[in-house]
Design an enzyme around this catalytic site. Sequence first.
Site, short mmCIF file in Angstrom:
data_model
loop_
_atom_site.label_atom_id
_atom_site.label_comp_id
_atom_site.label_asym_id
_atom_site.label_seq_id
_atom_site.Cartn_x
_atom_site.Cartn_y
_atom_site.Cartn_z
N THR A 23 0.80 -1.24 0.00
CA THR A 23 0.00 0.00 0.00
C THR A 23 0.83 1.28 0.00
O THR A 23 0.29 2.37 0.10
CB THR A 23 -0.92 0.04 1.24
OG1 THR A 23 -0.10 0.03 2.42
CG2 THR A 23 -1.87 -1.15 1.26
N ASP A 50 -0.37 -5.14 3.26
CA ASP A 50 0.89 -4.73 3.88
C ASP A 50 0.98 -3.21 3.94
O ASP A 50 0.84 -2.52 2.93
CB ASP A 50 2.07 -5.26 3.03
CG ASP A 50 3.42 -4.88 3.61
OD1 ASP A 50 3.97 -5.64 4.40
OD2 ASP A 50 3.92 -3.77 3.26
N TYR A 55 4.18 4.80 6.03
CA TYR A 55 3.35 5.12 4.87
C TYR A 55 2.26 6.15 5.19
O TYR A 55 1.64 6.70 4.27
CB TYR A 55 2.68 3.85 4.29
CG TYR A 55 3.62 2.73 3.95
CD1 TYR A 55 5.01 2.90 3.93
CD2 TYR A 55 3.12 1.45 3.66
CE1 TYR A 55 5.87 1.85 3.63
CE2 TYR A 55 3.97 0.40 3.35
CZ TYR A 55 5.35 0.60 3.34
OH TYR A 55 6.18 -0.45 3.05
N LYS A 84 4.52 -2.15 10.40
CA LYS A 84 5.96 -2.14 10.64
C LYS A 84 6.33 -1.11 11.69
O LYS A 84 5.79 0.00 11.70
CB LYS A 84 6.72 -1.86 9.34
CG LYS A 84 6.35 -2.81 8.21
CD LYS A 84 7.13 -2.52 6.94
CE LYS A 84 6.59 -3.33 5.78
NZ LYS A 84 5.45 -2.72 5.12
N HIS A 117 11.11 -2.42 10.78
CA HIS A 117 11.21 -1.94 9.40
C HIS A 117 12.64 -1.96 8.85
O HIS A 117 12.87 -2.32 7.70
CB HIS A 117 10.64 -0.52 9.30
CG HIS A 117 10.06 -0.19 7.97
ND1 HIS A 117 8.95 0.61 7.80
CD2 HIS A 117 10.43 -0.55 6.71
CE1 HIS A 117 8.67 0.72 6.51
NE2 HIS A 117 9.57 0.04 5.83
N GLN A 190 11.35 -9.38 5.39
CA GLN A 190 10.82 -8.72 4.20
C GLN A 190 11.95 -7.89 3.57
O GLN A 190 12.48 -6.98 4.22
CB GLN A 190 9.63 -7.82 4.57
CG GLN A 190 8.93 -7.25 3.36
CD GLN A 190 7.78 -6.33 3.69
OE1 GLN A 190 7.78 -5.16 3.29
NE2 GLN A 190 6.77 -6.83 4.40
N SER A 221 10.25 -1.43 -9.43
CA SER A 221 10.04 -0.29 -8.56
C SER A 221 9.10 0.71 -9.21
O SER A 221 8.96 0.76 -10.42
CB SER A 221 11.39 0.37 -8.30
OG SER A 221 11.22 1.66 -7.81
N ARG A 276 -5.14 -3.53 -13.05
CA ARG A 276 -3.93 -4.27 -12.68
C ARG A 276 -4.11 -5.03 -11.38
O ARG A 276 -3.58 -6.12 -11.22
CB ARG A 276 -2.73 -3.31 -12.57
CG ARG A 276 -2.24 -2.87 -13.92
CD ARG A 276 -0.79 -2.46 -13.89
NE ARG A 276 -0.52 -1.52 -14.99
CZ ARG A 276 -0.40 -0.22 -14.83
NH1 ARG A 276 -0.51 0.33 -13.63
NH2 ARG A 276 -0.17 0.55 -15.86
#
Length: 323
Positions: A23, A50, A55, A84, A117, A190, A221, A276
Amino acid sequence: MDLKHHCIKLNDGHFIPVLGFGTYAPEEVPKSKAEEATKLAIDAGFRHIDSAHLYENEKEIGQAIRSKIADGIVKREDIFYTSKLWLTFLRPELVQPALEKSLKKLQLDYVDLYIIHFPMALKPGEEMIPKDEHGKVIFDTVDLCATWEALEKCKDLGLTKSIGVSNFNRRQLEMILNKPGLKYKPVCNQVECHPYLKQSKLLDFCKSKDIVLVAYSALGSHREKKWVDQSSPVLLDDPVLSALAKKHKRTPALIALRYQLQRGVVVLVKSYNEKRIKENMQVFEFQLTSEDMKVLDGLNQNVRYNSVAFAADHPDYPFSEEY
């Protein structure tokens, strides 16, 4: 890997869906988009979401999850939600309050997975990336083993079902695994992982310790200037991926995602585009041959898209294999 039910069993007995919805979005994208996209993802069949304190979208993600629960589309236990622990909260006494802050934003009683993180600490405070008057990042000195014990307490309290790490290299993982009195092993690590950055050694090490590797930037990316070297190659333009996409009548993105699943890697994919988002669920509808896998293995160039620019002065940088 149980691809039939699209889940892998973690070393603590819980199950993680092998395909996750990422996200993160650049700052200029309105936070409301995260809510819309998460709703679309749940409608499309995603059950693993996630996010992270960094974020700054957990309030919106929580609203999306709760609205889908209210609509009867999913139950809370159907959703696997990852958050995280940010680097300004790595002091042991700050860990539980940080998780409680995320839960308050989400308006959920627990997260399914809470991970560190990055394996480095920044000075605690309001600033996400604290800097001194010369613009230098201000690091903090924290014993990550003590941070890990605080995460173990959060698991015992039921605030999170599972605990893990992100961007750790083998040495940092071993430090946790060899910690005297270890109560719970990390269930996952991760890291950035895609055909240009296979992370084979780290993957083999994690498998040997029953730790799941979770891949972010699995499609290369989003090429955000703040994080990504603009001269780096565009993964999805690779002719090998294009040829395999043609062969299987799929997109290059689906080939890159399927590659990870067949390696035993849990893969995160992010898109705010409805078409997508739905398309990415097709990853379960086809299989790559062992020959296809070999060809994709040959694409590795150790290209890392996500350079953590603020961390360059840290003694442990860069993080993870070859990290």
